[in-house]
Design a protein around this motif. Structure first.
Motif, PDB file in Angstrom:
ATOM      1  N   PHE A   1       3.413 -16.793  40.814  1.00 48.26           N
ATOM      2  CA  PHE A   1       3.290 -15.349  40.987  1.00 48.26           C
ATOM      3  C   PHE A   1       2.297 -14.757  39.989  1.00 48.26           C
ATOM      4  N   ALA A   2       2.096 -15.448  38.864  1.00 50.27           N
ATOM      5  CA  ALA A   2       1.037 -15.033  37.945  1.00 50.27           C
ATOM      6  C   ALA A   2      -0.330 -15.253  38.589  1.00 50.27           C
ATOM      7  N   ALA A   3      -0.471 -16.390  39.292  1.00 44.49           N
ATOM      8  CA  ALA A   3      -1.722 -16.654  40.019  1.00 44.49           C
ATOM      9  C   ALA A   3      -1.920 -15.622  41.125  1.00 44.49           C
ATOM     10  N   SER A   4      -0.826 -15.243  41.787  1.00 44.47           N
ATOM     11  CA  SER A   4      -0.902 -14.223  42.837  1.00 44.47           C
ATOM     12  C   SER A   4      -1.338 -12.887  42.265  1.00 44.47           C
ATOM     13  N   ALA A   5      -0.852 -12.564  41.060  1.00 47.24           N
ATOM     14  CA  ALA A   5      -1.239 -11.308  40.416  1.00 47.24           C
ATOM     15  C   ALA A   5      -2.736 -11.290  40.109  1.00 47.24           C
ATOM     16  N   LEU A   6      -3.287 -12.451  39.724  1.00 44.24           N
ATOM     17  CA  LEU A   6      -4.733 -12.542  39.494  1.00 44.24           C
ATOM     18  C   LEU A   6      -5.492 -12.221  40.783  1.00 44.24           C
ATOM     19  N   CYS A   7      -4.984 -12.740  41.897  1.00 38.86           N
ATOM     20  CA  CYS A   7      -5.648 -12.509  43.178  1.00 38.86           C
ATOM     21  C   CYS A   7      -5.594 -11.034  43.570  1.00 38.86           C
ATOM     22  N   LEU A   8      -4.488 -10.385  43.306  1.00 40.00           N
ATOM     23  CA  LEU A   8      -4.369  -8.961  43.622  1.00 40.00           C
ATOM     24  C   LEU A   8      -5.308  -8.136  42.740  1.00 40.00           C
ATOM     25  N   ALA A   9      -5.442  -8.528  41.477  1.00 41.61           N
ATOM     26  CA  ALA A   9      -6.400  -7.857  40.596  1.00 41.61           C
ATOM     27  C   ALA A   9      -7.819  -8.057  41.101  1.00 41.61           C
ATOM     28  N   ALA A  10      -8.076  -9.256  41.650  1.00 44.21           N
ATOM     29  CA  ALA A  10      -9.400  -9.549  42.193  1.00 44.21           C
ATOM     30  C   ALA A  10      -9.719  -8.648  43.372  1.00 44.21           C
ATOM     31  N   VAL A  11      -8.720  -8.402  44.214  1.00 41.10           N
ATOM     32  CA  VAL A  11      -8.920  -7.513  45.358  1.00 41.10           C
ATOM     33  C   VAL A  11      -9.336  -6.126  44.881  1.00 41.10           C
ATOM     34  N   GLY A  12      -8.682  -5.644  43.820  1.00 38.00           N
ATOM     35  CA  GLY A  12      -9.041  -4.337  43.278  1.00 38.00           C
ATOM     36  C   GLY A  12     -10.488  -4.277  42.820  1.00 38.00           C
ATOM     37  N   LEU A  13     -10.958  -5.352  42.172  1.00 38.82           N
ATOM     38  CA  LEU A  13     -12.350  -5.392  41.716  1.00 38.82           C
ATOM     39  C   LEU A  13     -13.307  -5.460  42.897  1.00 38.82           C
ATOM     40  N   LEU A  14     -12.951  -6.252  43.902  1.00 36.50           N
ATOM     41  CA  LEU A  14     -13.813  -6.373  45.074  1.00 36.50           C
ATOM     42  C   LEU A  14     -13.931  -5.055  45.821  1.00 36.50           C
ATOM     43  N   MET A  15     -12.860  -4.294  45.830  1.00 42.24           N
ATOM     44  CA  MET A  15     -12.870  -3.016  46.530  1.00 42.24           C
ATOM     45  C   MET A  15     -13.613  -1.926  45.769  1.00 42.24           C
ATOM     46  N   SER A  16     -14.053  -2.241  44.534  1.00 42.72           N
ATOM     47  CA  SER A  16     -14.763  -1.236  43.739  1.00 42.72           C
ATOM     48  C   SER A  16     -16.125  -0.916  44.328  1.00 42.72           C
ATOM     49  N   GLY A  17     -16.688  -1.887  45.071  1.00 39.63           N
ATOM     50  CA  GLY A  17     -17.975  -1.652  45.721  1.00 39.63           C
ATOM     51  C   GLY A  17     -19.111  -1.500  44.731  1.00 39.63           C
ATOM     52  N   SER A  18     -20.153  -0.856  45.176  1.00 38.39           N
ATOM     53  CA  SER A  18     -21.359  -0.726  44.349  1.00 38.39           C
ATOM     54  C   SER A  18     -21.361   0.533  43.499  1.00 38.39           C
TER      55      SER A  18
END
Length: 323
Positions: free
Chosen positions: A130-147
């Protein structure tokens, strides 16, 4: 590389690895192809053409093999999974039409992390998972930041996030419906394409004129989605997975989001910002870490003397791919 390690990597191993990487590349590049084709032929038009071309190709292969007549189990399971697969694809295709191909390919890889959570047959996953899953969710937030820096996610990113959740349910359903039934994979896939074609025939009817007037490039992309990303990739994957370990296949097929980014940037001219690069790296790291934890947990659980349980593999997202 030590000599002992090199000697274990046979020419057959190398061919299998190359085949699985080719499947991962084809699926990773499918997001750019779908995004580009949707511009010329609309989302519904893309889905109808993709399903119809896949259905014709699949039927031709079955005729050649003399396997045209499906069993009742294949019809029942294929119809159910055809409906859920169509649900995944419509969300996914609308999503990639409104975000970058790179983002789409990386966000959808959340399926790899989400799928084992539904596998209740092997007990509770370790906290590290679930710690690895939390990293992935944080990654989604960064990806959604856009340009333009951190901001509310756009509709395409949210749709891809929804597609990842729905695909997870589809993968879990594949595992449950096929666990105790003898089903021929190619027949199952063909039935799903027939169901998808039927489902989109009426909604996409008004898009047929647009498809008829689509340019050569659009039809090449549609043929690529249908023949390479569906039929070809499935057949090659089936051949290769039987010749290697589940862990190795999962690792190689898990490179799909990498190829999605490569295709989006190199072929689609997409731009990656610092936060998006960090998000992609975090997502890849989180999914690989999560896969390693899940494989170890599965191996330990399966080593215990217990009654057989229905299996939902962590790499089942690639088993009957919707990508």
């Amino acid at each position: 590389m030590p000599e002992s390690r090199r000697s274990r990597l046979t020419p057959t191993d190398r061919r299998t690895d190359v085949a699985l990487l080719l499947v991962a590349f084809v699926w990773g590049s499918s997001y750019l192809a779908a995004k580009s084709a949707a511009v010329a032929a609309s989302v519904l038009g893309v889905l109808l053409a993709r399903y119809a071309l896949s259905a014709v190709a699949g039927a031709a292969i079955l005729v050649a093999r003399g396997q045209l007549r499906p069993t009742r189990s294949e019809l029942r399971v294929g119809t159910i999974l055809g409906v859920t697969q169509a649900g995944v694809l419509i969300i996914e295709t609308y999503g990639v039409a409104h975000t970058s191909a790179a983002n789409a390919g990386v966000i959808i890889s959340l399926t790899i992390i989400l799928t084992p959570v539904l596998d209740r047959g092997r007990g509770t996953l370790p906290a590290r998972y679930f710690a690895a899953s939390a990293l992935c969710l944080a990654a989604v937030g960064l990806l959604m930041s856009g340009s333009g820096g951190l901001h509310a996610p756009n509709s395409g990113d949210l749709l891809m996030l929804g597609a990842a959740v729905v695909r997870t349910g589809h993968v879990a359903l594949v595992g449950r419906l096929t666990a105790a039934t003898e089903i021929r994979p190619l027949n199952l896939t063909a039935i799903q394409t027939y169901v998808g074609t039927a489902l989109f025939a009426l909604p996409a009817a008004t898009e047929v004129p647009k498809l008829a007037h689509a340019g050569v490039t659009a039809w090449v992309e549609l043929a690529y989605l249908a023949l390479f990303c569906s039929v070809f990739a499935f057949l090659v994957q089936t051949w290769a997975v039987r010749r290697t370990s589940t862990s190795r296949a999962s690792l190689l097929l898990g490179t799909e989001p990498i190829w999605a980014v490569v295709a989006g940037v190199a072929l689609g001219g997409e731009q990656l910002t610092g936060p998006m690069v960090a998000g992609a790296a975090l997502m890849l790291g989180g999914t690989y870490w999560g896969q390693a934890i899940e494989r170890d947990h599965r191996a330990r659980y399966d080593a215990r003397p217990a009654a057989p349980q229905p299996r939902i593999e962590a790499n089942a997202a690639a088993g009957i791919s919707t990508g």
